[in-house]
Write a protein that holds these residues in place. Sequence first.
Motif, PDB file in Angstrom:
ATOM      1  N   VAL A   1      -6.220   8.702  16.367  1.00 43.72           N
ATOM      2  CA  VAL A   1      -6.716   8.056  15.150  1.00 43.72           C
ATOM      3  C   VAL A   1      -6.629   9.032  13.969  1.00 43.72           C
ATOM      4  CG1 VAL A   1      -8.796   7.127  14.039  1.00 43.72           C
ATOM      5  CG2 VAL A   1      -8.200   6.420  16.355  1.00 43.72           C
ATOM      6  N   SER A   2      -6.982  10.276  14.193  1.00 43.54           N
ATOM      7  CA  SER A   2      -6.945  11.275  13.121  1.00 43.54           C
ATOM      8  C   SER A   2      -5.526  11.530  12.634  1.00 43.54           C
ATOM      9  CB  SER A   2      -7.575  12.586  13.591  1.00 43.54           C
ATOM     10  OG  SER A   2      -8.944  12.399  13.834  1.00 43.54           O
ATOM     11  N   ILE A   3      -4.589  11.603  13.557  1.00 44.47           N
ATOM     12  CA  ILE A   3      -3.190  11.795  13.169  1.00 44.47           C
ATOM     13  C   ILE A   3      -2.722  10.624  12.315  1.00 44.47           C
ATOM     14  CG2 ILE A   3      -0.820  11.855  14.046  1.00 44.47           C
ATOM     15  CD1 ILE A   3      -1.914  13.573  16.379  1.00 44.47           C
ATOM     16  N   GLY A   4      -3.089   9.416  12.719  1.00 45.66           N
ATOM     17  CA  GLY A   4      -2.729   8.236  11.937  1.00 45.66           C
ATOM     18  C   GLY A   4      -3.331   8.284  10.533  1.00 45.66           C
ATOM     19  N   LEU A   5      -4.558   8.731  10.425  1.00 45.49           N
ATOM     20  CA  LEU A   5      -5.207   8.831   9.118  1.00 45.49           C
ATOM     21  C   LEU A   5      -4.583   9.940   8.264  1.00 45.49           C
ATOM     22  CD1 LEU A   5      -8.930   8.244  10.106  1.00 45.49           C
ATOM     23  CD2 LEU A   5      -7.513   6.774   8.671  1.00 45.49           C
ATOM     24  N   ILE A   6      -4.224  11.047   8.896  1.00 45.44           N
ATOM     25  CA  ILE A   6      -3.576  12.129   8.144  1.00 45.44           C
ATOM     26  C   ILE A   6      -2.234  11.667   7.608  1.00 45.44           C
ATOM     27  CG2 ILE A   6      -2.461  14.393   8.389  1.00 45.44           C
ATOM     28  CD1 ILE A   6      -4.797  15.118  10.299  1.00 45.44           C
ATOM     29  N   LEU A   7      -1.462  10.989   8.449  1.00 46.10           N
ATOM     30  CA  LEU A   7      -0.162  10.475   8.008  1.00 46.10           C
ATOM     31  C   LEU A   7      -0.324   9.406   6.937  1.00 46.10           C
ATOM     32  CD1 LEU A   7       1.736  10.277  11.420  1.00 46.10           C
ATOM     33  CD2 LEU A   7       1.966  12.013   9.627  1.00 46.10           C
TER      34      LEU A   7
ATOM     35  N   GLY B   1      -2.551   9.556   4.631  1.00 44.49           N
ATOM     36  CA  GLY B   1      -3.037  10.185   3.414  1.00 44.49           C
ATOM     37  C   GLY B   1      -4.538  10.320   3.308  1.00 44.49           C
ATOM     38  N   SER B   2      -5.243  10.287   4.430  1.00 41.34           N
ATOM     39  CA  SER B   2      -6.708  10.429   4.402  1.00 41.34           C
ATOM     40  C   SER B   2      -7.159  11.575   5.302  1.00 41.34           C
ATOM     41  CB  SER B   2      -7.367   9.127   4.867  1.00 41.34           C
ATOM     42  OG  SER B   2      -7.018   8.061   4.045  1.00 41.34           O
ATOM     43  N   PRO B   3      -6.842  12.816   4.934  1.00 41.48           N
ATOM     44  CA  PRO B   3      -7.197  13.938   5.819  1.00 41.48           C
ATOM     45  C   PRO B   3      -8.706  14.155   5.951  1.00 41.48           C
ATOM     46  CG  PRO B   3      -6.308  14.756   3.752  1.00 41.48           C
ATOM     47  CD  PRO B   3      -6.131  13.261   3.745  1.00 41.48           C
ATOM     48  N   GLY B   4      -9.476  13.852   4.905  1.00 41.71           N
ATOM     49  CA  GLY B   4     -10.934  14.020   4.987  1.00 41.71           C
ATOM     50  C   GLY B   4     -11.551  13.076   5.994  1.00 41.71           C
ATOM     51  N   THR B   5     -11.154  11.822   5.928  1.00 41.71           N
ATOM     52  CA  THR B   5     -11.644  10.829   6.886  1.00 41.71           C
ATOM     53  C   THR B   5     -11.212  11.191   8.298  1.00 41.71           C
ATOM     54  OG1 THR B   5     -11.476   9.145   5.170  1.00 41.71           O
ATOM     55  CG2 THR B   5     -11.687   8.366   7.435  1.00 41.71           C
ATOM     56  N   ALA B   6      -9.979  11.697   8.419  1.00 42.99           N
ATOM     57  CA  ALA B   6      -9.468  12.106   9.730  1.00 42.99           C
ATOM     58  C   ALA B   6     -10.316  13.221  10.325  1.00 42.99           C
ATOM     59  CB  ALA B   6      -8.018  12.557   9.606  1.00 42.99           C
ATOM     60  N   ALA B   7     -10.702  14.194   9.504  1.00 38.33           N
ATOM     61  CA  ALA B   7     -11.509  15.310   9.992  1.00 38.33           C
ATOM     62  C   ALA B   7     -12.888  14.835  10.447  1.00 38.33           C
ATOM     63  CB  ALA B   7     -11.644  16.368   8.896  1.00 38.33           C
ATOM     64  N   VAL B   8     -13.489  13.937   9.680  1.00 42.16           N
ATOM     65  CA  VAL B   8     -14.814  13.416  10.034  1.00 42.16           C
ATOM     66  C   VAL B   8     -14.736  12.626  11.347  1.00 42.16           C
ATOM     67  CG1 VAL B   8     -16.628  11.801   9.351  1.00 42.16           C
ATOM     68  CG2 VAL B   8     -15.697  13.405   7.682  1.00 42.16           C
ATOM     69  N   LEU B   9     -13.743  11.760  11.474  1.00 44.66           N
ATOM     70  CA  LEU B   9     -13.614  10.969  12.704  1.00 44.66           C
ATOM     71  C   LEU B   9     -13.318  11.848  13.915  1.00 44.66           C
ATOM     72  CD1 LEU B   9     -11.819   7.654  11.710  1.00 44.66           C
ATOM     73  CD2 LEU B   9     -14.069   7.955  12.686  1.00 44.66           C
ATOM     74  N   LEU B  10     -12.494  12.860  13.735  1.00 42.81           N
ATOM     75  CA  LEU B  10     -12.209  13.764  14.848  1.00 42.81           C
ATOM     76  C   LEU B  10     -13.479  14.490  15.279  1.00 42.81           C
ATOM     77  CD1 LEU B  10     -10.109  14.855  16.761  1.00 42.81           C
ATOM     78  CD2 LEU B  10      -9.575  16.630  15.082  1.00 42.81           C
ATOM     79  N   LEU B  11     -14.299  14.887  14.320  1.00 45.01           N
ATOM     80  CA  LEU B  11     -15.571  15.535  14.637  1.00 45.01           C
ATOM     81  C   LEU B  11     -16.499  14.583  15.395  1.00 45.01           C
ATOM     82  CD1 LEU B  11     -17.433  17.992  14.381  1.00 45.01           C
ATOM     83  CD2 LEU B  11     -18.209  17.054  12.204  1.00 45.01           C
ATOM     84  N   VAL B  12     -16.561  13.332  14.968  1.00 48.66           N
ATOM     85  CA  VAL B  12     -17.394  12.334  15.648  1.00 48.66           C
ATOM     86  C   VAL B  12     -16.923  12.130  17.088  1.00 48.66           C
ATOM     87  CG1 VAL B  12     -17.996   9.874  15.701  1.00 48.66           C
ATOM     88  CG2 VAL B  12     -18.141  11.145  13.552  1.00 48.66           C
TER      89      VAL B  12
END
Length: 145
Positions: free
Chosen positions: A18-24, A26-37
């Motif tokens: 999911v984080s990779i999809g969000l980074i690709l 254009g949402s790296p901040g959201t990706a980092a938060v979701l990966l942490l969760v």
Amino acid sequence: MMRAWVLPMLLVLCGSVVSIGLILGGSPGTAAVLLLVFALLAGVNSPLFFPRPVSALEAQRRSAVDGRPIVFWRSGCQYCVRLRFRLGRSARQLHWVDIWRDPDGAATVRAANEGNETVPTLVVAGQPHVNPDPAWVREQIRPSR
């Protein structure tokens, strides 16, 4: 032993995808938060969240000496996580037996639950209690302090 890590590994894998999809996207901040969760969920559902387990025979021996209850649990059990979380530091005062690591522990739980491996099963003074309320468990710990 390996099946105790299936859910945590799956959570980390899903979080990574999911984080990779969000980074690709254009949402790296959201990706980092979701990966942490997802990583936190994996940690809570891993064996690392629980006190170090002992064998059922060792737990019975220790309980006979100090009178502390025995908790039979397994990784990935939401009720076990709830009990562990709600007990906080008091959880260290109990004897924890992982039924996926200890066949004798699994047999004890099946004997107390009509053949089912229902956890958490707490044994206090030889009496099994299935999925007990954490407040009640804390009361059982107090006399042994």
